[in-house]
Scaffold this motif. Structure first.
Motif, PDB file in Angstrom:
ATOM      1  N   THR A 173      -4.799  17.582  42.160  1.00 22.04           N
ATOM      2  CA  THR A 173      -4.021  16.969  41.074  1.00 22.04           C
ATOM      3  C   THR A 173      -3.802  15.464  41.213  1.00 22.04           C
ATOM      4  O   THR A 173      -4.001  14.727  40.252  1.00 22.04           O
ATOM      5  CB  THR A 173      -2.668  17.691  40.933  1.00 22.04           C
ATOM      6  OG1 THR A 173      -2.920  19.098  40.829  1.00 22.04           O
ATOM      7  CG2 THR A 173      -1.895  17.221  39.730  1.00 22.04           C
TER       8      THR A 173
ATOM      9  N   ALA B 230       3.697  20.959  49.718  1.00 21.71           N
ATOM     10  CA  ALA B 230       3.250  20.441  51.008  1.00 21.71           C
ATOM     11  C   ALA B 230       2.341  21.523  51.582  1.00 21.71           C
ATOM     12  O   ALA B 230       1.582  22.126  50.811  1.00 21.71           O
ATOM     13  CB  ALA B 230       4.450  20.120  51.897  1.00 21.71           C
TER      14      ALA B 230
ATOM     15  N   LYS C 190      -1.234  26.706  36.274  1.00 28.00           N
ATOM     16  CA  LYS C 190       0.039  26.529  36.986  1.00 28.00           C
ATOM     17  C   LYS C 190       1.254  26.945  36.123  1.00 28.00           C
ATOM     18  O   LYS C 190       2.384  26.912  36.586  1.00 28.00           O
ATOM     19  CB  LYS C 190       0.192  25.062  37.394  1.00 28.00           C
ATOM     20  CG  LYS C 190      -0.889  24.527  38.350  1.00 28.00           C
ATOM     21  CD  LYS C 190      -0.639  24.922  39.772  1.00 28.00           C
ATOM     22  CE  LYS C 190      -1.740  24.464  40.707  1.00 28.00           C
ATOM     23  NZ  LYS C 190      -1.690  23.050  41.060  1.00 28.00           N
TER      24      LYS C 190
HETATM   25  C1  6PG Z   1      -2.725  20.137  49.938  1.00 26.53           C
HETATM   26  C2  6PG Z   1      -1.486  19.718  49.216  1.00 26.53           C
HETATM   27  C3  6PG Z   1      -0.848  20.899  48.541  1.00 26.53           C
HETATM   28  C4  6PG Z   1      -1.155  20.704  47.069  1.00 26.53           C
HETATM   29  C5  6PG Z   1      -1.084  22.018  46.320  1.00 26.53           C
HETATM   30  C6  6PG Z   1      -1.568  21.873  44.886  1.00 26.53           C
HETATM   31  O1  6PG Z   1      -3.046  19.540  50.957  1.00 26.53           O
HETATM   32  O2  6PG Z   1      -3.403  21.028  49.420  1.00 26.53           O
HETATM   33  O3  6PG Z   1      -0.776  18.758  49.663  1.00 26.53           O
HETATM   34  O4  6PG Z   1       0.492  21.060  48.723  1.00 26.53           O
HETATM   35  O5  6PG Z   1      -0.272  19.783  46.526  1.00 26.53           O
HETATM   36  O6  6PG Z   1      -1.922  22.922  46.997  1.00 26.53           O
HETATM   37  O7  6PG Z   1      -2.922  21.583  44.971  1.00 26.53           O
HETATM   38  P1  6PG Z   1      -3.830  21.257  43.693  1.00 26.53           P
HETATM   39  O8  6PG Z   1      -3.371  19.953  43.175  1.00 26.53           O
HETATM   40  O9  6PG Z   1      -5.200  21.209  44.249  1.00 26.53           O
HETATM   41  O10 6PG Z   1      -3.616  22.362  42.703  1.00 26.53           O
END
Ligand code: 6PG
Length: 245
Positions: free
Chosen positions: A46, A151, A202
């Motif tokens: 994201t 996280a 999401k």
């Molecule tokens: C990581 C992140 C994790 C991420 C979420 C959402 O290292 O993967 O820091 O917390 O923010 O998994 O991930 P996406 O943005 O890929 O959906």
């Protein structure tokens, strides 16, 4: 109850432009005469859009000398690996702005996870101010996994919101991939916690966390509840689709 704001945007692009502008304005308005502005970044898919907007539209309008970048979590891989959160951010943003390399505090994903969690905890303590006995960040940029993780605090690890550690080792529940993550008390000690969440995949979890669903406490992200700071959800319409269902 948490001091929470929900901001909706028609598309991820409009969201990223607005968030980039908000971050840049915060950096400009901050008094960095004594302490630098500290931001902890998440990885995953994201935030890439946000980082490229910051590089394309604001590289020259910020004095990056006053900004220190950290990571909320990292995959235990070398920086050149496509899975590396630092690697992605460096490619899209950091390599395109004039920032001293000593202002970039990456997690060394290539090193021994235990030793690195300890080392990085020390680096965070050295380069941030302490508040309430924990490191203080001006901004904590978080993402949200479909399983409710944020996280690298995955379901079943909610105890990391009570941990006195600054960083710990974690493992992705599906892939087993080792991670290093900042813990919940550090997250909740921040001045501003930003959730950047986009896409209809999401929508369900967003509704569980901030909608009317009463099963919130199953999800790590529900424990993001800063004592003094605020939480701002930057959502695109697709991610917010179910909020009032
Ligand atoms: C990581 C992140 C994790 C991420 C979420 C959402 O290292 O993967 O820091 O917390 O923010 O998994 O991930 P996406 O943005 O890929 O959906």
């Amino acid at each position: 109850m948490v001091n929470q704001l929900i901001r909706l945007f028609p598309t991820p692009e409009v969201l990223a432009e607005s968030l980039a502008l908000d971050l840049v304005n915060q950096i400009k308005d901050a008094d960095t005469s004594v302490n630098p502005f500290t931001i902890a970044l998440s990885g995953g898919n994201t935030p890439g859009l946000l980082f490229s907007v910051m590089a394309d539209q604001f590289a020259g309008s910020v004095n990056w000398m006053n900004v220190h970048f950290f990571w909320v979590d990292e995959r235990c891989v070398p920086p050149g690996n496509p899975e590396s959160n630092f690697g992605m951010t460096n490619k899209v943003l950091l390599s395109k702005i004039d920032i001293p390399k000593e202002n970039i505090h990456r997690i060394r994903g290539e090193d021994d996870p235990g030793k690195e969690a300890e080392r990085y905890s020390g680096e965070i303590s050295e380069f941030t101010i302490q508040k309430n006995g924990f490191p203080f960040f001006n901004v904590m940029l978080l993402g949200l996994g479909e399983d409710g993780h944020t996280a690298s605090i995955f379901p079943g690890n909610e105890k990391l919101f009570r941990s006195d550690e600054i960083c710990v080792i974690a493992a992705h529940p599906k892939t087993g991939q080792k991670r290093i993550t900042i813990t919940g008390q550090v997250i909740n000690n921040s001045s501003e916690i930003i959730f950047m969440v986009t896409g209809k995949h999401k929508a369900g979890i967003v509704n569980n966390i901030i909608g009317k669903g009463d099963n919130k406490k199953q999800f790590p992200a529900s424990f993001v509840n800063p004592a003094e700071g605020k939480v701002i959800w930057y959502l695109d319409e697709e991610a917010a689709l179910l909020i009032n269902d």
